[in-house]
Design a protein around this motif. Structure first.
Motif, short mmCIF file in Angstrom:
data_model
loop_
_atom_site.label_atom_id
_atom_site.label_comp_id
_atom_site.label_asym_id
_atom_site.label_seq_id
_atom_site.Cartn_x
_atom_site.Cartn_y
_atom_site.Cartn_z
N THR A 7 0.83 -1.20 0.00
CA THR A 7 0.00 0.00 0.00
C THR A 7 0.86 1.25 0.00
OG1 THR A 7 -1.51 -1.25 1.38
CG2 THR A 7 -1.97 1.09 1.14
N ASN A 8 1.94 1.22 0.80
CA ASN A 8 2.77 2.40 0.90
C ASN A 8 3.57 2.68 -0.37
OD1 ASN A 8 2.56 3.88 3.44
ND2 ASN A 8 2.73 1.83 4.26
N ILE A 9 3.89 1.61 -1.09
CA ILE A 9 4.56 1.84 -2.37
C ILE A 9 3.62 2.58 -3.30
CG2 ILE A 9 5.47 0.69 -4.42
CD1 ILE A 9 6.70 -1.36 -2.52
N SER A 10 2.35 2.18 -3.31
CA SER A 10 1.37 2.89 -4.14
C SER A 10 1.25 4.34 -3.69
CB SER A 10 0.01 2.20 -4.04
OG SER A 10 0.13 0.84 -4.30
N ASN A 11 1.27 4.56 -2.36
CA ASN A 11 1.19 5.93 -1.86
C ASN A 11 2.39 6.77 -2.30
OD1 ASN A 11 -1.20 5.55 -0.59
ND2 ASN A 11 -0.31 5.10 1.40
N LEU A 12 3.57 6.15 -2.29
CA LEU A 12 4.78 6.88 -2.68
C LEU A 12 4.69 7.38 -4.11
CD1 LEU A 12 7.74 4.85 -1.16
CD2 LEU A 12 6.98 7.14 -0.58
N ALA A 13 3.96 6.62 -4.94
CA ALA A 13 3.81 7.03 -6.34
C ALA A 13 3.08 8.36 -6.43
CB ALA A 13 3.08 5.95 -7.13
N GLY A 14 2.35 8.73 -5.38
CA GLY A 14 1.59 9.96 -5.43
C GLY A 14 2.26 11.14 -4.72
N VAL A 15 3.43 10.91 -4.15
CA VAL A 15 4.13 12.00 -3.45
C VAL A 15 4.61 13.03 -4.47
CG1 VAL A 15 6.19 12.56 -2.11
CG2 VAL A 15 4.82 10.57 -1.51
N PRO A 16 4.39 14.33 -4.22
CA PRO A 16 4.80 15.37 -5.18
C PRO A 16 6.30 15.28 -5.49
CG PRO A 16 3.47 16.32 -3.43
CD PRO A 16 3.72 14.91 -3.05
N LEU A 49 10.50 5.10 -9.15
CA LEU A 49 10.58 3.71 -8.69
C LEU A 49 9.21 3.12 -8.32
CD1 LEU A 49 12.84 1.76 -8.55
CD2 LEU A 49 13.34 2.51 -6.23
N PRO A 50 8.38 3.86 -7.55
CA PRO A 50 7.08 3.26 -7.19
C PRO A 50 6.24 2.89 -8.41
CG PRO A 50 7.49 5.23 -5.89
CD PRO A 50 8.58 5.16 -6.91
N ILE A 51 6.32 3.71 -9.47
CA ILE A 51 5.53 3.40 -10.67
C ILE A 51 5.99 2.07 -11.26
CG2 ILE A 51 4.86 4.22 -12.95
CD1 ILE A 51 5.59 7.04 -12.08
N VAL A 52 7.33 1.91 -11.33
CA VAL A 52 7.87 0.68 -11.91
C VAL A 52 7.50 -0.52 -11.04
CG1 VAL A 52 9.97 -0.51 -12.63
CG2 VAL A 52 9.75 1.93 -13.00
N ILE A 53 7.62 -0.35 -9.72
CA ILE A 53 7.34 -1.48 -8.83
C ILE A 53 5.89 -1.92 -8.97
CG2 ILE A 53 7.17 -2.21 -6.41
CD1 ILE A 53 9.47 -0.28 -5.79
N VAL A 54 4.97 -0.95 -8.92
CA VAL A 54 3.55 -1.31 -8.99
C VAL A 54 3.23 -1.98 -10.32
CG1 VAL A 54 1.21 -0.38 -9.05
CG2 VAL A 54 2.82 0.45 -7.34
N ALA A 55 3.76 -1.43 -11.42
CA ALA A 55 3.49 -2.02 -12.73
C ALA A 55 4.07 -3.42 -12.82
CB ALA A 55 4.07 -1.13 -13.83
N ALA A 56 5.29 -3.59 -12.31
CA ALA A 56 5.92 -4.91 -12.38
C ALA A 56 5.18 -5.91 -11.51
CB ALA A 56 7.38 -4.81 -11.95
N GLN A 57 4.72 -5.45 -10.33
CA GLN A 57 3.95 -6.35 -9.47
C GLN A 57 2.70 -6.84 -10.19
OE1 GLN A 57 3.72 -3.77 -5.83
NE2 GLN A 57 3.58 -5.76 -4.85
N GLU A 58 2.01 -5.89 -10.85
CA GLU A 58 0.78 -6.28 -11.53
C GLU A 58 1.07 -7.23 -12.68
OE1 GLU A 58 -1.28 -2.60 -12.24
OE2 GLU A 58 -1.76 -2.55 -10.10
#
Lengths: 294, 278
Positions: free
Chosen positions: A115-124, A158-167
Motif C-alpha cells: 500500500t505504501n509503495i502505491s502511496n509513494l507514487a503519489g508523493v509530489p 521507482l514506485p511506478i515501476v514497482i507497482v506495474a511490475a507487481q501487476e
C-alpha cells in the motif's frame, strides 16, 4: 403467470434508448475535451518552435544569443540522466516486485508495504527533490551532478515501476509456474525462465510510463540546483549538467527579457517530445517482440 | 466382509487373466505409502487420516465428488499443495522408504521423480521443442544432441511425435487442446520420472482426445506408476488397476478397480458409482 408486463417494457423502452444515446455523447465529449487541449498545445508549440529547429540548434552549445543557442548540452544531460534512471529503476524496481510478489510472505506486513509503495507514487516530485538534495547532493557530497539527479529521478519513478511490475507478475497465469515447479524447477529458475519472460511486456509498459515521467520532470531538478545556463557538455556521472526540461523552464522564464527565448523553449519542447517518442517506440518494439499468448 | 472376499475369490478363479495379474501384484513394490495423512487449508480439514499404499507400475485412479480432497491428495504426493498459502500437513508419506514430508527432503528432487500432468493443458508459451527441453535444461543438460534425443524420445513416448515432428520450433499454442495435453505428458516424461500424477487430465478435452490420452496411459503403465484423479467413472473403470474412492476428505474404499465397480464393500461407494450422488 407472466412476470414481465409487455406494456411496461414498451413504455420504458424509449427512455432507455434515449439514455443510451445521451451517455454515448457524454463519453465522446469527455474524450474530445482532452484531445482538444492536446491539439492546441501541439499546434502552438509546433507553430512557434519548428522554424527554430535546425542542425546548429540541436548540436550547438548554449548561448545567450538566441540565434546562436544550441541545446546539445541539455540533450546530453538528459541522456546521461536516462543512463542512470533506466538501469537503477529497472533492477531495483523489478527486483522489489519479484520479492514482494514471489518471495515475501503474504500477510499484513506485506500489504502494508504494498500500500505504501502505491502511496509513494503519489508523493509530489518536489519532495523527492528535497530528498535528493539532502541525501545525494549534501550528505553524500555528490554535488549537483548527473549521478545525484539520476538517483533522485530514479527514486521518484521507482514506485511506478514497482507497482506495474507487481501487476505484470501477478497476471502471469499460475498454471505456467505450476508446470515449472512440477518438473522440479527451483523458484529462481521458474522466475527467470517462465515468469519474467511472460511478465516482461507489462513490466516494460510500466517502465515506459516511468521513463516518460522522469524525462519531463523539472521540479526536483530545480531543487537540486541544476543550472540552466551551462556551456560545457557533461562527460561522466560526476559532471554538472543541465536537462531539457530545465532548459525549457528557464527560457520560458526569461522570455520577458528576450522574446526569442519563447521560441527556443517551444523548439526544445519539440526535441523533448521527439526524444520521448523515440524512447517509447523502442520500449513498445521490445514489448511487442516478447508479447506472448497464453 | 468375508462374504465379499469369497465372492472375489470365485471371480478370480473364473478369470485366468486376473489370477495372473493379482499374482504379479503381490510382488510389486510400493511407491507411495501414506500413513495417517492429515491436511488443513487454514481451518478446513481437507484430508483426514489417509492411509494408502500405491504400487509401482500400476494405474491408480482416485475418484470422488468435487471437493472430496482427491486433487489435494495427489498434489500432496509431489508437495505442490504447499504452494497454497496456509497449508498444514501431518502424517507421513513414504516414497521409496523416505518420508517426503520431512522438511529437509528436497521438493525439487521429489518433483523430478514424481511428475505431474495438470487438469488444463498448460504448455509454456514457447516452441514445442523448448517445452520438452525445459525440464532437462533446468536439470543442467546443455548438450544439444542429448536434448534432441530427449525431445524425440519424450514426444514418441507421449505418441505425439508424428504430429509435431515437422513443426518442433513452432509455438505450442498452435496445437489443439488434446495435442497440448499430450505435449504436457511428453514434457513430464522428458524429466524421466518414475511416477506420473495426473490431475483430471482429460476434463478439458473432447471425447476423441480423451480416448487418445487413455490409450497413452495404457502404454505408459509399462514403465511408470500412474496416479490419476478423474471425475469420469467410466474412465477410472477403463484404465486403472486400483481405485481409491474419496469422500469428504476420507478414503472410503481402496481396492482393485474391478471390485470397486462391480462389488464395492461400502454403501457410499456403491451410491456414488451408481450415480446416486456426486
Amino acid at each position: 403467470m407472466k412476470h414481465i408486463d409487455e406494456s411496461v417494457v414498451q413504455r420504458r423502452m424509449k427512455s432507455r434508448i434515449r439514455n443510451n444515446m445521451i451517455l454515448k455523447q457524454v463519453f465522446f465529449v469527455a474524450t474530445l475535451f482532452g484531445l482538444f487541449f492536446l491539439a492546441v498545445l501541439l499546434i502552438r508549440v509546433f507553430s512557434q518552435g519548428i522554424s527554430w529547429i535546425n542542425w546548429d540548434f540541436i548540436t550547438g552549445r548554449l548561448s545567450t544569443d538566441p540565434d546562436r543557442a544550441g541545446i546539445m548540452g541539455a540533450i546530453l544531460g538528459t541522456s546521461w540522466l536516462m543512463l542512470v534512471v533506466i538501469p537503477v529503476t529497472f533492477i531495483v524496481g523489478v527486483g522489489t516486485a519479484i520479492y514482494l510478489e514471489l518471495y515475501a510472505k503474504q500477510g499484513k506486513f506485506h500489504n502494508f508495504i504494498a500500500t505504501n509503495i502505491s502511496n509513494l507514487a503519489g508523493v509530489p516530485s518536489i519532495v523527492y527533490g528535497l530528498l535528493g538534495l539532502t541525501l545525494f547532493v549534501r550528505t553524500m557530497k555528490f554535488g549537483n551532478v548527473v549521478l545525484a539527479g539520476g538517483l533522485t529521478l530514479s527514486l521518484l519513478v521507482l514506485p511506478i515501476v514497482i507497482v506495474a511490475a507487481q501487476e505484470a507478475i501477478r497476471a502471469v497465469p499460475q498454471h505456467l509456474s505450476e508446470a515449472s515447479y512440477g518438473m522440479g524447477a527451483t523458484k529462481w529458475q521458474t522466475v527467470k525462465k517462465i515468469i519474467l519472460p511472460a511478465a516482461l511486456p507489462g513490466i516494460l509498459t510500466g517502465a515506459i510510463l516511468a521513463l516518460s515521467r522522469a524525462i519531463g520532470e523539472t521540479a526536483p531538478l530545480t531543487v537540486l540546483g541544476i543550472p540552466a545556463l551551462l556551456i560545457p557538455f557533461p562527460g561522466s556521472l560526476f559532471d554538472t549538467f543541465t536537462a531539457l526540461p530545465m532548459q525549457i523552464y528557464y527560457w520560458t522564464l526569461d522570455s520577458s527579457l528576450v522574446a526569442e527565448y519563447a521560441y527556443l523553449a517551444a523548439a526544445t519542447i519539440i526535441v523533448l517530445l521527439v526524444l520521448l517518442f523515440l524512447l517509447n517506440s523502442i520500449a513498445i518494439f521490445i514489448r511487442n517482440r516478447f508479447q506472448q499468448r497464453y | 466382509m468375508s462374504a465379499l472376499s469369497e465372492n472375489q475369490k470365485i471371480r478370480v478363479k473364473i478369470n485366468d487373466k486376473e489370477v495372473n495379474e493379482s499374482a504379479a501384484s503381490e510382488e510389486k513394490r510400493a511407491v507411495f505409502q501414506t500413513k495417517n495423512l492429515n491436511l488443513w487449508y487454514s481451518e478446513t480439514h481437507a484430508l483426514k487420516d489417509i492411509n494408502l499404499e500405491i504400487k509401482e507400475n500400476e494405474v491408480t485412479a482416485v475418484i470422488g465428488p468435487s471437493g472430496c480432497g482427491k486433487s489435494t491428495y495427489i498434489k500432496t504426493l509431489n508437495r505442490m499443495v504447499e504452494l497454497v498459502p496456509g497449508v498444514r500437513i501431518t502424517g507421513e508419506i513414504k516414497y521409496k522408504d523416505k518420508n517426503i514430508l520431512d522438511k529437509d527432503f528436497s521438493v525439487e528432487e521429489l518433483r523430478t521423480q514424481v511428475g505431474m500432468v495438470f487438469q488444463k493443458p498448460n504448455p509454456f508459451p514457447k516452441s514445442i521443442y523448448e517445452n520438452i527441453a525445459y525440464g532437462p535444461k533446468i536439470h543442467g543438460i546443455k548438450n544439444k544432441k542429448i536434448l534432441d534425443e530427449i525431445v524425440e524420445k519424450s514426444l514418441r513416448g507421449a505418441s505425439i511425435w508424428d504430429e509435431v515432428k515437422d513443426r518442433l520450433h513452432e509455438n505450442a499454442y498452435g496445437l489443439s487442446g488434446g495435442q497440448q495435453q499430450r505435449l504436457c505428458i511428453a514434457r513430464c516424461l522428458a524429466v524421466e520420472p518414475e511416477v506420473i500424477l495426473m490431475d483430471e487430465p482429460t476434463s478439458a478435452l473432447d471425447p476423441k482426445s480423451t480416448l487418445r490420452i487413455e490409450e497413452l496411459v495404457q502404454e505408459l503403465r509399462k514403465d511408470y506408476s500412474i496416479i490419476i484423479v478423474t471425475h469420469n467413472m467410466q474412465q477410472a473403470a477403463r484404465i486403472s488397476d486400483k481405485t481409491a474412492f474419496f469422500l469428504n476428505g476420507e478414503v472410503v474404499e481402496f481396492d482393485d478397480t474391478d471390485k470397486i465397480f462391480t462389488n464395492p464393500s461400502d454403501q457410499r461407494t456403491e451410491d456414488y458409482i451408481s450415480g446416486r450422488f456426486g
